[in-house]
Design a protein around this motif. Sequence first.
Motif, PDB file in Angstrom:
ATOM      1  N   ILE A 173       0.749  -1.214   0.153  1.00 24.64           N
ATOM      2  CA  ILE A 173      -0.102   0.008  -0.029  1.00 24.64           C
ATOM      3  C   ILE A 173       0.884   1.297  -0.033  1.00 24.64           C
ATOM      4  CG2 ILE A 173      -1.835  -1.231   1.019  1.00 24.64           C
ATOM      5  CD1 ILE A 173      -1.422   0.639   3.502  1.00 24.64           C
ATOM      6  N   GLY A 174       2.281   1.344  -0.178  1.00 20.69           N
ATOM      7  CA  GLY A 174       2.856   2.377  -0.341  1.00 20.69           C
ATOM      8  C   GLY A 174       3.458   2.909   1.120  1.00 20.69           C
ATOM      9  N   TYR A 175       3.287   2.423   2.199  1.00 22.32           N
ATOM     10  CA  TYR A 175       3.523   3.081   3.522  1.00 22.32           C
ATOM     11  C   TYR A 175       4.493   2.342   4.210  1.00 22.32           C
ATOM     12  CZ  TYR A 175       0.354   6.458   2.815  1.00 22.32           C
ATOM     13  OH  TYR A 175      -0.849   7.691   2.236  1.00 22.32           O
ATOM     14  N   ALA A 176       5.683   1.633   3.834  1.00 20.93           N
ATOM     15  CA  ALA A 176       6.648   1.187   4.329  1.00 20.93           C
ATOM     16  C   ALA A 176       7.761   2.440   4.361  1.00 20.93           C
ATOM     17  CB  ALA A 176       7.075  -0.209   3.898  1.00 20.93           C
ATOM     18  N   GLY A 177       7.582   3.221   5.142  1.00 22.27           N
ATOM     19  CA  GLY A 177       8.433   4.350   5.175  1.00 22.27           C
ATOM     20  C   GLY A 177      10.148   3.928   5.464  1.00 22.27           C
ATOM     21  N   ASP A 178      10.904   5.150   5.708  1.00 23.50           N
ATOM     22  CA  ASP A 178      12.236   4.856   5.977  1.00 23.50           C
ATOM     23  C   ASP A 178      12.692   5.216   7.380  1.00 23.50           C
ATOM     24  OD1 ASP A 178      12.111   7.355   5.007  1.00 23.50           O
ATOM     25  OD2 ASP A 178      13.230   7.092   3.390  1.00 23.50           O
ATOM     26  N   LEU A 179      11.791   5.939   8.109  1.00 25.10           N
ATOM     27  CA  LEU A 179      12.275   6.547   9.234  1.00 25.10           C
ATOM     28  C   LEU A 179      12.043   5.563  10.437  1.00 25.10           C
ATOM     29  CD1 LEU A 179      12.317   9.369  10.615  1.00 25.10           C
ATOM     30  CD2 LEU A 179      10.127   9.302  11.435  1.00 25.10           C
ATOM     31  N   ALA A 180      13.327   5.431  11.287  1.00 28.61           N
ATOM     32  CA  ALA A 180      13.306   4.482  12.390  1.00 28.61           C
ATOM     33  C   ALA A 180      12.225   4.753  13.374  1.00 28.61           C
ATOM     34  CB  ALA A 180      14.452   4.475  13.126  1.00 28.61           C
ATOM     35  N   PRO A 181      11.265   3.941  13.734  1.00 31.09           N
ATOM     36  CA  PRO A 181      10.353   3.871  14.590  1.00 31.09           C
ATOM     37  C   PRO A 181      10.876   4.515  15.971  1.00 31.09           C
ATOM     38  CG  PRO A 181       9.936   1.846  13.780  1.00 31.09           C
ATOM     39  CD  PRO A 181      11.382   2.463  13.152  1.00 31.09           C
ATOM     40  N   GLY A 182      10.185   5.373  16.580  1.00 28.42           N
ATOM     41  CA  GLY A 182      10.557   5.959  17.747  1.00 28.42           C
ATOM     42  C   GLY A 182      11.599   7.177  17.422  1.00 28.42           C
ATOM     43  N   ALA A 183      12.029   7.667  16.121  1.00 27.18           N
ATOM     44  CA  ALA A 183      12.778   8.525  15.923  1.00 27.18           C
ATOM     45  C   ALA A 183      12.273   9.945  16.292  1.00 27.18           C
ATOM     46  CB  ALA A 183      13.372   8.533  14.680  1.00 27.18           C
ATOM     47  N   ILE A 184      11.127   9.881  16.230  1.00 23.32           N
ATOM     48  CA  ILE A 184      10.459  11.258  16.379  1.00 23.32           C
ATOM     49  C   ILE A 184       9.778  11.243  17.895  1.00 23.32           C
ATOM     50  CG2 ILE A 184       8.569  12.936  16.134  1.00 23.32           C
ATOM     51  CD1 ILE A 184       8.604  11.938  13.188  1.00 23.32           C
ATOM     52  N   ALA A 185      10.675  11.468  18.971  1.00 21.58           N
ATOM     53  CA  ALA A 185      10.609  11.009  20.330  1.00 21.58           C
ATOM     54  C   ALA A 185       9.477  12.360  20.677  1.00 21.58           C
ATOM     55  CB  ALA A 185      11.739  11.197  21.159  1.00 21.58           C
ATOM     56  N   PRO A 186       8.492  11.850  21.399  1.00 27.13           N
ATOM     57  CA  PRO A 186       7.527  12.992  21.848  1.00 27.13           C
ATOM     58  C   PRO A 186       7.993  13.428  23.291  1.00 27.13           C
ATOM     59  CG  PRO A 186       6.571  10.878  21.954  1.00 27.13           C
ATOM     60  CD  PRO A 186       7.699  10.691  21.531  1.00 27.13           C
ATOM     61  N   HIS A 187       7.844  14.875  23.439  1.00 27.98           N
ATOM     62  CA  HIS A 187       7.939  15.386  24.649  1.00 27.98           C
ATOM     63  C   HIS A 187       6.852  15.074  25.784  1.00 27.98           C
ATOM     64  CE1 HIS A 187       7.160  19.444  27.186  1.00 27.98           C
ATOM     65  NE2 HIS A 187       8.524  19.059  27.844  1.00 27.98           N
ATOM     66  N   ALA A 188       5.700  15.146  25.032  1.00 26.45           N
ATOM     67  CA  ALA A 188       4.593  14.474  25.702  1.00 26.45           C
ATOM     68  C   ALA A 188       3.395  14.271  24.532  1.00 26.45           C
ATOM     69  CB  ALA A 188       3.681  15.869  26.413  1.00 26.45           C
ATOM     70  N   TYR A 189       2.504  13.492  25.090  1.00 25.10           N
ATOM     71  CA  TYR A 189       1.280  12.841  24.121  1.00 25.10           C
ATOM     72  C   TYR A 189       0.059  12.997  24.676  1.00 25.10           C
ATOM     73  CZ  TYR A 189      -1.119   9.532  21.113  1.00 25.10           C
ATOM     74  OH  TYR A 189      -1.862   8.987  20.534  1.00 25.10           O
ATOM     75  N   LEU A 190      -0.791  13.612  23.684  1.00 23.09           N
ATOM     76  CA  LEU A 190      -2.204  13.809  23.936  1.00 23.09           C
ATOM     77  C   LEU A 190      -3.094  13.082  23.031  1.00 23.09           C
ATOM     78  CD1 LEU A 190      -2.247  17.784  24.598  1.00 23.09           C
ATOM     79  CD2 LEU A 190      -2.621  15.780  26.556  1.00 23.09           C
ATOM     80  N   GLU A 191      -4.208  12.356  23.520  1.00 25.45           N
ATOM     81  CA  GLU A 191      -5.020  11.669  22.773  1.00 25.45           C
ATOM     82  C   GLU A 191      -6.399  12.036  23.028  1.00 25.45           C
ATOM     83  OE1 GLU A 191      -3.981   7.461  21.886  1.00 25.45           O
ATOM     84  OE2 GLU A 191      -5.726   7.260  20.746  1.00 25.45           O
ATOM     85  N   LEU A 192      -7.237  12.514  22.059  1.00 29.57           N
ATOM     86  CA  LEU A 192      -8.767  12.744  22.039  1.00 29.57           C
ATOM     87  C   LEU A 192      -9.484  11.741  21.411  1.00 29.57           C
ATOM     88  CD1 LEU A 192     -10.959  14.907  22.652  1.00 29.57           C
ATOM     89  CD2 LEU A 192     -10.567  15.908  20.467  1.00 29.57           C
ATOM     90  N   HIS A 193     -10.431  11.027  22.209  1.00 27.85           N
ATOM     91  CA  HIS A 193     -11.150   9.784  21.671  1.00 27.85           C
ATOM     92  C   HIS A 193     -12.539  10.074  22.348  1.00 27.85           C
ATOM     93  CE1 HIS A 193     -11.497   5.854  20.220  1.00 27.85           C
ATOM     94  NE2 HIS A 193     -10.207   5.642  19.754  1.00 27.85           N
ATOM     95  N   ILE A 194     -13.420   9.304  21.628  1.00 27.99           N
ATOM     96  CA  ILE A 194     -14.810   9.417  22.126  1.00 27.99           C
ATOM     97  C   ILE A 194     -14.684   7.971  23.240  1.00 27.99           C
ATOM     98  CG2 ILE A 194     -16.093   9.742  19.847  1.00 27.99           C
ATOM     99  CD1 ILE A 194     -16.128   6.698  19.293  1.00 27.99           C
ATOM    100  N   GLU A 195     -15.760   8.173  23.967  1.00 26.47           N
ATOM    101  CA  GLU A 195     -15.444   7.117  25.268  1.00 26.47           C
ATOM    102  C   GLU A 195     -15.637   5.864  24.690  1.00 26.47           C
ATOM    103  OE1 GLU A 195     -18.437   7.573  28.167  1.00 26.47           O
ATOM    104  OE2 GLU A 195     -17.735   5.687  28.948  1.00 26.47           O
TER     105      GLU A 195
END
Length: 415
Positions: A173-195
């Motif tokens: 599907i063309g989404y095997a990227g080349d960035l190492a997973p975890g390379a973009i290390a978050p300072h903090a993470y927020l997730e908005l979701h339906i309950e």
Amino acid sequence: MPEPTLALDAARLLADIRALGAVGADPGGGRTRIALSDADQAGRDLLVRWMRELGLQVHIDRIGNVFGILPGSGGGDARPLMIGSHIDTVRHAGALDGCYGVLAGLAVARAYRSAGRTPRRPIAVAAFTNEEGVRYQPDMMGSLVFAGGLSLDAALATVGTDGTRLGEELARIGYAGDLAPGAIAPHAYLELHIEQGPVLEAEGLQIGVVERLQGISWQRITVHGTANHAGTTPTRLRHDAGYAACAVVAFLREQVASAAPGSTLATTGSLRLAPDLINVIPRQATFTVDLRDPDEARLQAAEQQLADFLVQLAEREGVVIETERLARFAPVVFDAGLADAIEASARRLGCTHRRMTSGAGHDAQMVARIAPAAMIFVPSQGGISHNPREHTDDAQLVLGAQVLLDVVQHHLAAD
Ligand code: GLV
Ligand code: MN
Ligand code: MN
């Protein structure tokens, strides 16, 4: 002087939810974008297009997680504040599960862009691969690999319920990227979701401040019996794999029926018999068990009770029972400071709110391994989700996104 409060483009957020919800639409209602299917690809393509139109820097990592980054002014370190969720779905899904959180992240980035403001640190909007885990287990796989909880090679080698290999489908599907997973290390993470549950609606509340997430245990159980004639085999001589499977389902229900509210839940969501014929005693039964509990010791006890029952059942019925672990995640306690910040924003915006524990699994529980994380919930009508009837009123969706935007602004200002 405090900076002016950013405005959310509510109409655009709602339009985006509807447009993404139309991708993979099922003829009978709902939509199906199972991870790494053609429909998932189409959903990803739309999301990436919107990210590029907003001028976000798009990165795809090797497990297919998509990140759109709004650069920061360099006021903090380079680690982004990450806002994310997923856009893969179960079969015949609603339009909100996962998509709401990703598109609200995009709405936050758009609010900065429209005001011509640059955040102090980058904002990364993330869509994680295969959160649902219905085709490839475990669930939350993209965020698990991102957080270092599963090796990339193991994830790519996963064989799906349809016999496909995850890595091959990701490349297809063309989404095997080349960035190492975890390379973009978050300072903090927020997730908005339906309950996805009934609590907020039942209590007439607008916002859930999610401070915990319950533990999840997934197993596949295979019972090997003996196929035989339905009309000639006396009951006492049967080794009926179908009966054994149903006995497990009934045992689990009896175990949890007396449990306190907010305690253990047990579900068999998939059950297949072979040869699956009306007049043949089943030779084999393959089924899944999903156990959940906010308390790790109780979850372990439930797993042990099931294991003990399987031993007795195998002996009594003369069948062989195999178990395979598909996913196992301990309960998570989210970051107290972020939960406080969400509560403060809810209060500032005049929203009714409560602290709560998430019953569903979320990418936030994986990212919490590597960064402070917390979640915001909005009510689900009738508590229904994983169903085309999943619904949250537009005003509630907008309010949730406004709380998210407020949390982000205060978080970045306080950095
Ligand atoms: C994810 O949707 C889960 O199974 O909780
Ligand atoms: Mn979800
Ligand atoms: Mn889901």
